[in-house]
Each structure stands twice: as C-alpha cells, then as structure tokens.
Write an enzyme that holds these catalytic residues in place. Structure first.
Site, PDB file in Angstrom:
ATOM      1  N   SER A  35      15.258  20.246 -17.270  1.00  0.00           N
ATOM      2  CA  SER A  35      14.093  21.087 -17.477  1.00  0.00           C
ATOM      3  C   SER A  35      14.520  22.355 -18.198  1.00  0.00           C
ATOM      4  O   SER A  35      15.618  22.865 -17.977  1.00  0.00           O
ATOM      5  CB  SER A  35      13.468  21.440 -16.125  1.00  0.00           C
ATOM      6  OG  SER A  35      12.720  22.623 -16.229  1.00  0.00           O
ATOM      7  N   GLN A  74      -6.291  -7.025 -42.224  1.00  0.00           N
ATOM      8  CA  GLN A  74      -5.099  -6.240 -42.545  1.00  0.00           C
ATOM      9  C   GLN A  74      -4.742  -5.316 -41.376  1.00  0.00           C
ATOM     10  O   GLN A  74      -3.588  -4.905 -41.237  1.00  0.00           O
ATOM     11  CB  GLN A  74      -5.379  -5.419 -43.811  1.00  0.00           C
ATOM     12  CG  GLN A  74      -4.235  -4.559 -44.253  1.00  0.00           C
ATOM     13  CD  GLN A  74      -4.469  -4.011 -45.655  1.00  0.00           C
ATOM     14  OE1 GLN A  74      -4.522  -4.758 -46.623  1.00  0.00           O
ATOM     15  NE2 GLN A  74      -4.657  -2.703 -45.774  1.00  0.00           N
ATOM     16  N   HIS A 111       0.839  -1.214   0.000  1.00  0.00           N
ATOM     17  CA  HIS A 111       0.000   0.000   0.000  1.00  0.00           C
ATOM     18  C   HIS A 111       0.868   1.255   0.000  1.00  0.00           C
ATOM     19  O   HIS A 111       0.448   2.299   0.489  1.00  0.00           O
ATOM     20  CB  HIS A 111      -0.949   0.042   1.202  1.00  0.00           C
ATOM     21  CG  HIS A 111      -1.669  -1.242   1.451  1.00  0.00           C
ATOM     22  ND1 HIS A 111      -2.967  -1.459   1.040  1.00  0.00           N
ATOM     23  CD2 HIS A 111      -1.266  -2.380   2.049  1.00  0.00           C
ATOM     24  CE1 HIS A 111      -3.332  -2.681   1.391  1.00  0.00           C
ATOM     25  NE2 HIS A 111      -2.317  -3.262   2.006  1.00  0.00           N
ATOM     26  N   GLU A 124       9.918   7.303 -17.244  1.00  0.00           N
ATOM     27  CA  GLU A 124       8.534   7.770 -17.397  1.00  0.00           C
ATOM     28  C   GLU A 124       7.975   7.353 -18.744  1.00  0.00           C
ATOM     29  O   GLU A 124       6.803   6.985 -18.867  1.00  0.00           O
ATOM     30  CB  GLU A 124       8.477   9.292 -17.254  1.00  0.00           C
ATOM     31  CG  GLU A 124       8.781   9.776 -15.844  1.00  0.00           C
ATOM     32  CD  GLU A 124       8.972  11.283 -15.814  1.00  0.00           C
ATOM     33  OE1 GLU A 124       7.966  11.999 -15.826  1.00  0.00           O
ATOM     34  OE2 GLU A 124      10.131  11.736 -15.805  1.00  0.00           O
ATOM     35  N   LYS A 149      16.610  20.629 -12.122  1.00  0.00           N
ATOM     36  CA  LYS A 149      15.944  19.364 -12.421  1.00  0.00           C
ATOM     37  C   LYS A 149      16.822  18.345 -13.141  1.00  0.00           C
ATOM     38  O   LYS A 149      17.598  18.673 -14.020  1.00  0.00           O
ATOM     39  CB  LYS A 149      14.689  19.622 -13.285  1.00  0.00           C
ATOM     40  CG  LYS A 149      13.593  20.383 -12.601  1.00  0.00           C
ATOM     41  CD  LYS A 149      13.004  19.667 -11.394  1.00  0.00           C
ATOM     42  CE  LYS A 149      12.244  18.428 -11.779  1.00  0.00           C
ATOM     43  NZ  LYS A 149      10.882  18.659 -12.233  1.00  0.00           N
TER      44      LYS A 149
HETATM   45  N1  ARG Z   1      -2.878  -6.918 -47.334  1.00  0.00           N
HETATM   46  C1  ARG Z   1      -3.719  -7.992 -47.007  1.00  0.00           C
HETATM   47  C2  ARG Z   1      -3.734  -8.244 -45.515  1.00  0.00           C
HETATM   48  O1  ARG Z   1      -2.898  -7.734 -44.886  1.00  0.00           O
HETATM   49  C3  ARG Z   1      -3.264  -9.227 -47.705  1.00  0.00           C
HETATM   50  C4  ARG Z   1      -4.342 -10.235 -47.928  1.00  0.00           C
HETATM   51  C5  ARG Z   1      -5.350  -9.637 -48.841  1.00  0.00           C
HETATM   52  N2  ARG Z   1      -6.263 -10.598 -49.336  1.00  0.00           N
HETATM   53  C6  ARG Z   1      -7.282 -10.246 -50.090  1.00  0.00           C
HETATM   54  N3  ARG Z   1      -8.005 -11.173 -50.551  1.00  0.00           N
HETATM   55  N4  ARG Z   1      -7.572  -8.998 -50.306  1.00  0.00           N
HETATM   56  O2  ARG Z   1      -4.553  -8.911 -44.979  1.00  0.00           O
END
Ligand code: ARG
Length: 457
Positions: A277, A322, A156, A290, A283
C-alpha cells in the site's frame, strides 16, 4: 489508396468511415492464419485448373515471403485497406501484378474471415488446454502433500465439517478438468472448414473443398454455405468456456484471498506475488488474486457482447459480425494471463496447517455426534434435535465440543456410551466420510492416484 472493391464507387471513402469500419488494427492477429488459408486456396484453385502450377508457385512463394515479414514485424499494415484480408491481398498484387489478382477467385471475405478464425481458435484451444493442464497438475501435487492437513469446510461461509485439504485441491482440479473437456468439446465444432462457401451461396468454380480441408488440417467440411458464413456459434461456445473457467478461477481466488487474511490465516502468499500500500506500511495485498477475480468480469462481458451482436441479424453475413473479434481476443488474452497467474499463486502457496487444524474441531463435529446416535438406533431427526441442544449448551457455556465429558453427554441422551468420546476428533470425522468421492483418507488417496494417472504424473 484504391480499394479492391472500388469499381462501382464514384467518390473516395469518407475518412471517418474508413476509421470506423476498419478492423486491421485488431484482426491482423489473424495474419498467419489468413496467409496459410490463402496458400491452401491457391492450391485448390490450381487443382481446379483455374490457375497454372507456375502461377500457384509464384503466389505461394510471395505469400511465404509476406508471412516472414509479418512474423518479423516488418509488414506495413494500412488502415485504408480495411482488414487483414485486403492488406495481404493488396500486397500480393503489388508484388505479382496480374497473377496476384487471381488469388481471390471463388472466394469471399465472408468465408475467408471465418476460416481464419477457426484456424486461429484451433491453435488457441491447444494453448488454453495446455495451461489448464499445468494448473491441474499443480493442484494434484498440492493434494499429494496435504492429505493429512485437516481444515474446516464451509457452507454459507459458516463452518461445516472437517475435510482434508487435499480434497479441496482435488475439487478444483475436477472443475478445471470439466473446463478442459468443455474446450475440447468446443474444438470439435471449431474444426470445420467454411472456405469454399463464397459470400453466401457457394462458389461457381469446382473447388475441391475436401482437398482444402486436408491442406489446412480440418477434419470436417461445412455442409451449408449460408450457415458456414454467418454462424459464430463456435466463438460463443469458446467464450462461454472461457467464462466458466474464469468463474472457477474467481472462486478459487476468493477462497485464497479470505484464507490469506489474518482472520483465517490458513495460507500465506509469497511476497513476490503480492503488492503493498502507498500509505499503510503493514499491507501485503493479494492484488494478483483480486485482479483474477476482477478480470472475470470481462470474460462474462465478452460473451454477452457477442450474444447481443448476433441476435436479430438477418441471414446471412452482416458486417456486425466483425464485432466478434475484439471480445474473442480479449477473452483469450485475459484467460491465459489468469491461468498463468493462478498457477504461480498455487506453486508459491505456504500452507498454515496448524491454523487450519485448530479451526477444524469444535462444532464442526456436531453432525458426527448426531450420526453416532443414529448408529445407536435413534432416528436422524431426533438425533439432530438432541445435538442441537448440546450445541446451544456449548455456546452458552463457552465450551468446545471436544471438552464435553461423558457425563455431560449422557445428560442429553441415554444412548451415549463411553466410545462417543473418541468420535470428537476432526481426523476421524473426515475418515468416517466413507462414500465414493468423500473426504476419508482412503478415498482421498484413491482419488489422488486416479488424478495422477489421468494427468500422467
Ligand atoms: N473484416 C470483416 C469481418 O471481420 C471481414 C469480412 C468482411 N466482409 C464484407 N463483405 N465486408 O467480418
């Protein structure tokens, strides 16, 4: 520029859509893996009799040339070609014509991208694990030099009981060891090849997936093409392992920030790792610590971000996936930098043992007093109450526990004998913590030996 998939389209892609959907600006980080994977795929196509050995040789050679250009930063990436996969394939076709057009036989970007990611993470896991090892070794070395450094522990954030500083360093070494295990455990699930799963259903061609796995050094072959192309669990796990490691780094940072304040004065950070600082000349700020603490926010954010992307996706591949890459790359970059930063701090730490020692006595010895009474036959709850009275007497008198005379103690309980006075000492308090994993000198020394053996020191 013509897209590899342009066949069924009757107009050019909108420029905005091109910009919005592209991933090459970041997934080019997977280029080497993408090329290695294509080489293995080409060999698999050759083995299946789908391309001739001569063609395979030419493709592999061109891929190696492209790899070299990528490594030397000479490869020209085109946003219009969307992602790393199509960039490399387009370049292959530009160089080899008809032969180059055969490389994508029996493959989809859906199994390709996730193969790249798994290859990439296998390598990156190794790097993270090695940085973790550096930190653990540094902590063990610090522990070796601080067995006799006594400081108060805090619960604590209130003083609790005296401990050995070595015990504290070993605590974090233990935490980073668990983190390492988490990464290694995650590795077992990363190490599985999806290539050969096609877009979702598998491939029409008799690709020997075990052969591809062998070339790429995967120990397992994915068992279901739907799951293989749509799951990103291994990335989630990896991001979780990053987040937990970051949490440990953040807590260690917080301790060291507090300890380096004038109020604690337990440690001093080297000038080279601190900043000043712009207005207050006195400082010396622990900005590195941090920022380690602060950057952990990203590690959590990246985990939550991908968890959110994945929930509610219809089976199987969706372009949403993606969005797994930037959080992953950011977490990796952040964690690796934080690990390096923390190692530098630990290596440069100046320990103010005197200040620690002088903060360690007084009321932190209260539990020792209560346990003394227990050894004299007083039930613990009763002993707790008696010592509570002694504590409030000391607070009122403005006196330290070590200054208590035998007579004073005796006035609180007849169970105190002369031998109680030697109890009032932080070192001996630490050494009375005799349990396995406790802070006694014997135990701490044993744990250092174990740690040294485990770290190969
Ligand atoms: N750039 C795409 C990803 O990162 C690759 C796969 C894309 N596949 C597709 N059928 N559009 O997922």
């Amino acid at each position: 520029m013509e897209k590899p998939w342009s066949g069924r389209f009757s107009e050019e892609t909108d420029r905005f859509v091109e910009e919005f959907t592209e991933s090459v600006s970041f997934d080019k980080a997977l280029a080497i893996e993408d090329i290695d994977q294509s080489v293995a795929h080409v060999r698999t196509l050759e083995k299946a009799g789908l391309i001739s050995p001569e063609e395979a040789g030419r493709i592999v050679k061109a891929l190696e040339d492209i790899k070299k250009e990528v490594q030397e930063g000479r490869f020209r990436w085109r946003r219009e070609l969307e992602d790393v996969h199509m960039n490399i394939e387009a370049e292959l076709i530009r160089r080899l014509g008809e032969t180059g057009k055969k490389v994508h036989t029996g493959r989809s970007r859906n199994d390709q991208v996730v193969t790249d990611e798994r290859l990439f993470l296998k390598r990156e896991t190794g790097e993270v694990v090695s940085l973790l090892k550096d930190i653990r070794r540094t902590l063990v070395k610090l522990a070796e030099g601080t067995v006799d450094t006594i400081l108060p522990s805090y619960t604590h954030l209130q003083k609790a009981q005296p401990i050995r500083l070595a015990h504290y360093f070993l605590a974090f070494r233990e935490a980073f060891l668990k983190d390492t295990e988490r990464f290694l455990d995650c590795y077992r699930r990363i190490d599985e090849i999806p290539l050969g799963s096609g877009a979702v259903a598998g491939s029409d061609f008799p690709l020997d997936r075990f052969f591809t796995a062998e070339i790429l050094g995967f120990s397992k072959v994915s068992r279901n093409s739907i799951q293989a192309t749509s799951d990103r669990d291994f990335i989630l796990e990896f991001l979780f392992a990053c987040a937990v490691t970051g949490m440990h780094l953040s807590r260690l940072s917080e301790d060291l920030i507090l300890w380096s304040s004038e109020e604690f004065g337990f440690v001093e950070l080297p000038d080279r790792l601190c900043t000043g600082s712009s207005i207050m000349p006195q400082k010396k700020n622990p900005d590195l610590l941090e920022l380690i603490r602060g950057k952990v926010g990203r590690l959590y954010g990246n985990l939550i971000s991908l968890l959110t992307v994945l929930k509610g996706l219809p089976t199987a591949y969706n372009r949403d996936l993606q969005e797994d890459k930037e959080p992953l790359f950011d977490s990796l970059k952040t964690l690796k930098a934080c690990l390096v930063g923390m190692r530098k701090i630990l290596e440069g730490l100046k320990i103010r043992s005197e200040k620690m020692r002088s903060s360690a006595g007084n009321l932190t010895l209260a539990t020792d007093l209560a346990n003394y009474l227990v050894r004299k036959g007083v039930p613990f709850r009763e002993a707790h109450k008696v010592v509570g009275k002694i504590v409030s007497y000391l607070v009122e008198k403005g006196k330290r526990m070590e200054e208590l005379t035998f007579e004073e103690l005796r006035s609180f309980s007849e169970h105190f004998s002369e031998d109680v006075l030697e109890l009032l000492d932080p070192e001996s308090s630490a050494d009375r913590k005799v349990t396995y994993g406790g802070t006694s000198k014997k135990e701490v020394e044993r744990m250092i030996e174990v740690a040294k053996r485990e770290e190969g020191l």
